[in-house]
Design an enzyme around this catalytic site. Sequence first.
Site, PDB file in Angstrom:
ATOM      1  N   ASP A  34     -20.276  48.771 -18.535  1.00 49.17           N
ATOM      2  CA  ASP A  34     -20.498  48.121 -19.827  1.00 49.17           C
ATOM      3  C   ASP A  34     -21.336  49.018 -20.738  1.00 49.17           C
ATOM      4  O   ASP A  34     -21.235  50.238 -20.670  1.00 49.17           O
ATOM      5  CB  ASP A  34     -21.204  46.775 -19.569  1.00 49.17           C
ATOM      6  CG  ASP A  34     -20.806  45.699 -20.549  1.00 49.17           C
ATOM      7  OD1 ASP A  34     -21.209  45.791 -21.725  1.00 49.17           O
ATOM      8  OD2 ASP A  34     -20.107  44.746 -20.163  1.00 49.17           O
ATOM      9  N   HIS A  61     -24.968  43.530 -24.859  1.00 53.53           N
ATOM     10  CA  HIS A  61     -23.772  43.040 -24.177  1.00 53.53           C
ATOM     11  C   HIS A  61     -23.899  43.170 -22.656  1.00 53.53           C
ATOM     12  O   HIS A  61     -23.710  42.202 -21.911  1.00 53.53           O
ATOM     13  CB  HIS A  61     -22.545  43.794 -24.686  1.00 53.53           C
ATOM     14  CG  HIS A  61     -21.241  43.201 -24.281  1.00 53.53           C
ATOM     15  ND1 HIS A  61     -20.608  43.538 -23.111  1.00 53.53           N
ATOM     16  CD2 HIS A  61     -20.448  42.282 -24.887  1.00 53.53           C
ATOM     17  CE1 HIS A  61     -19.467  42.860 -23.006  1.00 53.53           C
ATOM     18  NE2 HIS A  61     -19.341  42.093 -24.069  1.00 53.53           N
ATOM     19  N   SER A 118     -16.116  37.768 -22.298  1.00 45.48           N
ATOM     20  CA  SER A 118     -17.018  38.712 -21.628  1.00 45.48           C
ATOM     21  C   SER A 118     -17.999  38.005 -20.719  1.00 45.48           C
ATOM     22  O   SER A 118     -18.476  38.586 -19.743  1.00 45.48           O
ATOM     23  CB  SER A 118     -17.822  39.509 -22.659  1.00 45.48           C
ATOM     24  OG  SER A 118     -17.069  40.542 -23.216  1.00 45.48           O
TER      25      SER A 118
END
Length: 450
Positions: A193, A236, A389
């Site tokens: 990621d 994220h 996600s």
Amino acid sequence: MKIHTTVLSRLTLIAAALSLAACSQRSAPVQSALPAPAALVSGGQIATVRIGADVTEAALRSAAPGTQIIAFHPESGYALLSVPGTLKAASLSGQGLQALGVNAQGVTLEVDQELEVLNDTSAEGLADGLGATSWANGATSWANGATSWAGGNTFMQAKDWASTQEYWSLINLQAAHRLVPELGRGVKVAVIDTGIDLNHPLLRGRIDTVGAWDYVGGDATPQEELPVTGVKKYGHGTAVSGVVLQIAPNAEILPLRVLNPAGRGPMSRVLQAVDRAVASGARVINLSLGSDTDSAALNAMISAAIAKGVVVVNSSGNSGTEGMVYPAQNLTTGKFTVNSGLLGIGSVDMKGMKSFFSTYSTAMSLTAPGEKVVTSYPDSRLAYASGTSFAAPAVSGAVALAMSTGAADLRPATIAANLRLTATPSTDATYKSKMGQGVLNVGSFVSRYR
């Protein structure tokens, strides 16, 4: 894929600015015990080369001068090469490779495409100034599972604590934690990621710093970084990791940073990261990223990982349309079967209905809640995160729970089948047939192993 967050407790403008500035500075690199991956030349092509088990790495280098080896697996019958744009692709079918028994049909070329945390406008977007800065009563981890989330009700507002409990209830998490007191211990989950906040109190002590790598910065410190302007996809990877550990509090996160602060990175980095994840002993790989274009190289890597007992979990996409991003889309093409060990995960709301942004497909594996999930965010903060996600890592965490039981049959195919068989049937009449077998039920799933 992208991240949408809502403020849990607002900072003052000054405090927020100081906090963000502090986290944007990189920590000193730590020393990895694994070899440093090669820095690849981007902008070229990737070659998947079918080789025999007797081919050596030195022989391949000699046969394909000017290329770089991304992954070398003669035992699995392939190698991946990075081919610079200045090198003529035709040279790969020359006499050197032919001497290794490789003909033109044994080489598949593709553009070193960019993967991303998908930027669909229908879901996810990152706001600044979020989260909690006060960790009352020593709240430092998700230790002891959902029944005792480190005194969660003492450092959250009542409505946020209620939202978290609603989330746990929907996926039957507390029952799962009672059945599996190991809580994921001994299982490594690779998060490929944007990197993570290595110092976050909810993640600290659960990070594999030996195998960790930053393919963007070229060192062993995959700390998330703020972009020059805006927050882009900042946070994220931290949020994804927080969801994994909320489901499996004793699992170990292997952070592999392949995406820049804008949430983008070349396929070659992702391939390197998958290879490193398997070499580092990861048993689950979480890919909360994707592409609209298929990749023979990534398919080869995923197949090899699954063959070694690794489950690969991919978020389905946020366009709200039919179909999934690759690699999950290959569940529809037959390149991966529904119980292969590659999972495509969509998102539902807290009532089990399809999230407006979630993609859908008859080949989808299952869904998990992906709207307003409370999770970790950089600078020791919390955030509400939305998007497929954040549905995918709930499944990754559930797999880690099951694997930590040490049950006899933990093959990826069996795990994929059990996840689907134990899912709570969808109540969404419109999309029921295109959202997999239902909503993740962690308690029912792990009961297959206890």
